[in-house]
Design an enzyme around this catalytic site. Structure first.
Site, mmCIF file in Angstrom:
data_model
loop_
_atom_site.group_PDB
_atom_site.id
_atom_site.type_symbol
_atom_site.label_atom_id
_atom_site.label_comp_id
_atom_site.label_asym_id
_atom_site.label_seq_id
_atom_site.Cartn_x
_atom_site.Cartn_y
_atom_site.Cartn_z
ATOM 1 N N LYS A 165 58.018 -33.103 104.256
ATOM 2 C CA LYS A 165 57.234 -34.200 103.683
ATOM 3 C C LYS A 165 55.899 -33.733 103.077
ATOM 4 O O LYS A 165 55.924 -33.186 101.995
ATOM 5 C CB LYS A 165 57.037 -35.306 104.723
ATOM 6 C CG LYS A 165 58.374 -35.977 105.076
ATOM 7 C CD LYS A 165 58.258 -37.371 105.628
ATOM 8 C CE LYS A 165 59.618 -38.044 105.636
ATOM 9 N NZ LYS A 165 60.211 -38.230 106.952
ATOM 10 N N PHE B 137 64.629 -39.727 114.944
ATOM 11 C CA PHE B 137 64.991 -39.687 113.527
ATOM 12 C C PHE B 137 64.777 -38.268 113.031
ATOM 13 O O PHE B 137 63.654 -37.769 112.998
ATOM 14 C CB PHE B 137 64.174 -40.656 112.666
ATOM 15 C CG PHE B 137 64.668 -40.639 111.234
ATOM 16 C CD1 PHE B 137 65.771 -41.377 110.853
ATOM 17 C CD2 PHE B 137 64.067 -39.817 110.280
ATOM 18 C CE1 PHE B 137 66.267 -41.320 109.546
ATOM 19 C CE2 PHE B 137 64.551 -39.761 108.973
ATOM 20 C CZ PHE B 137 65.652 -40.509 108.611
ATOM 21 N N ASP C 135 60.003 -31.446 115.821
ATOM 22 C CA ASP C 135 60.171 -31.951 114.456
ATOM 23 C C ASP C 135 58.881 -32.667 114.073
ATOM 24 O O ASP C 135 58.628 -33.793 114.483
ATOM 25 C CB ASP C 135 61.368 -32.911 114.384
ATOM 26 C CG ASP C 135 61.576 -33.474 112.968
ATOM 27 O OD1 ASP C 135 60.670 -33.313 112.123
ATOM 28 O OD2 ASP C 135 62.627 -34.089 112.734
HETATM 29 C C1 PLP Z 1 61.667 -38.029 107.248
HETATM 30 C C2 PLP Z 1 61.995 -37.283 108.472
HETATM 31 C C3 PLP Z 1 63.072 -36.369 108.506
HETATM 32 C C4 PLP Z 1 64.051 -36.199 107.374
HETATM 33 O O1 PLP Z 1 63.475 -35.807 106.199
HETATM 34 P P1 PLP Z 1 64.343 -35.995 104.850
HETATM 35 O O2 PLP Z 1 63.518 -35.309 103.829
HETATM 36 O O3 PLP Z 1 64.462 -37.473 104.622
HETATM 37 O O4 PLP Z 1 65.651 -35.347 105.104
HETATM 38 C C5 PLP Z 1 63.293 -35.667 109.667
HETATM 39 N N1 PLP Z 1 62.506 -35.823 110.744
HETATM 40 C C6 PLP Z 1 61.477 -36.677 110.749
HETATM 41 C C7 PLP Z 1 60.646 -36.794 111.985
HETATM 42 C C8 PLP Z 1 61.192 -37.448 109.632
HETATM 43 O O5 PLP Z 1 60.194 -38.335 109.661
#
Ligand code: PLP
Length: 313
Positions: free
Chosen positions: A266, A152, A237
């Site tokens: 985040k 994701f 990520d």
């Molecule tokens: C939430 C998340 C994203 C995307 O972040 P958004 O602010 O929703 O675009 C990307 N990578 C990971 C691992 C995430 O948990």
């Protein structure tokens, strides 16, 4: 809405069910939330419009790891919002050099690209491709990026194009080429997927949305070795796993490695503002020349000030 309605609703708060109905009638149904209408929050607690208190076990998918409405971050928000919020990158602002602070949270990361929410993974992909062409010498248009099943990384068309979740892709094609999916945690699959045209391996050190999937011990270390041997950028990520979520500052630290590119978001701004960033060495992020990449709200003083306090809180 008629004017009288509006006046009434501002004096008399709507009951919970009316708010739910209004949202259902007028909002796109791309979420199916619990019918709890939150009005305020503090620390680990959230309160609904009827004053009922709940323990928040979600923390906005880890974006409010510092706790709701953290007083120090709130103070910074107030202070900076009253000074200057947006300059655009056509000028400099005194808060942007906070990059230095964010990038020194991780060794070997000296440069930082500031992005609004959603943008950091896209920026990392652009960085990897540009590095692949300009530094590694991959023939134009041939760059490949390896990703993992169950990944994701967000919801843009590029990113859902390499999702292995059918719902994320359904109805959104055609998608960008240049991505290969391997099973998460499978080091042999990674070894076989790498070609001379591979510029990067994009991976979550722990998969969040996939249901907290932890790869086999040693996977990240072996992946880092493979990447180094083949001149492939290891891009972690850590938007969800980073900034203290796993007991270390970043999840990759459990394997004693350092990724070439680190993506954070985040909790970077404690839930007060959508801020994300791409961290890498000067050699890698230095592939961007003036005019190659940009964002209207990127690097804005309000976001930078909040991120700096959030990282220290
Ligand atoms: C939430 C998340 C994203 C995307 O972040 P958004 O602010 O929703 O675009 C990307 N990578 C990971 C691992 C995430 O948990």
């Amino acid at each position: 809405m008629e004017e009288t309605d509006h006046e009434d609703s501002s004096r008399d708060p709507l009951p919970c069910q009316d708010l739910v109905d209004l949202e259902n009638q007028h909002g796109a149904h791309n979420y199916h939330p619990l019918d709890v209408v939150i009005e305020r929050a503090e620390g680990v607690w959230v309160y609904d419009v009827d004053g009922k208190r709940y323990l928040d076990c979600l923390a906005a998918y880890s974006a409010v790891n510092q706790g709701h409405c953290h007083p120090k971050i709130l103070a910074t928000l107030h202070e900076q919002a009253a000074k200057v919020t947006l300059t655009s990158r056509a000028f400099r602002n005194d808060q942007l050099p906070c990059s230095a602070r964010i990038s020194t949270t991780s060794p070997a990361m000296t440069w930082c690209s500031h992005e609004l929410r959603h943008r950091a993974v896209e920026t990392a992909l652009k960085t990897a491709r540009k590095w692949g062409y300009k530094v590694k010498g991959i023939p134009e248009g041939q760059a490949e990026i390896i990703v993992c099943s169950g990944n994701f990384h967000g919801r843009t068309i590029t990113i859902v194009g390499f999702s292995s979740d059918d719902q994320y892709r359904d109805g959104f094609g055609p998608f960008a080429p240049g991505f290969k999916i391997i099973p998460y945690g499978d080091i042999d699959a990674l070894r076989h997927a790498i070609t001379p045209n591979t510029c990067a391996f994009l991976v979550e050190p722990i998969q969040g949305e996939a249901g907290i999937q932890i790869p086999p011990a040693g996977f990240l270390r072996q992946a880092a070795e493979l990447c180094r041997e083949n001149r492939v950028l290891l891009m972690a990520d850590e938007i969800q796993s980073g900034l203290g979520r796993t007991g270390k500052l970043f999840a990759y630290m459990h394997e004693g490695i350092t990724p070439d590119v680190l993506i954070v978001g985040k909790a970077l701004a404690g839930g007060f503002y959508p801020v994300s960033a791409v961290l890498a060495s000067r050699e890698i992020l230095g592939v961007f020349k003036s005019g190659d990449h940009g964002s209207t709200f990127g690097g804005n003083p309000l976001g930078c000030a909040i991120a700096r306090t959030a990282c220290a809180s």
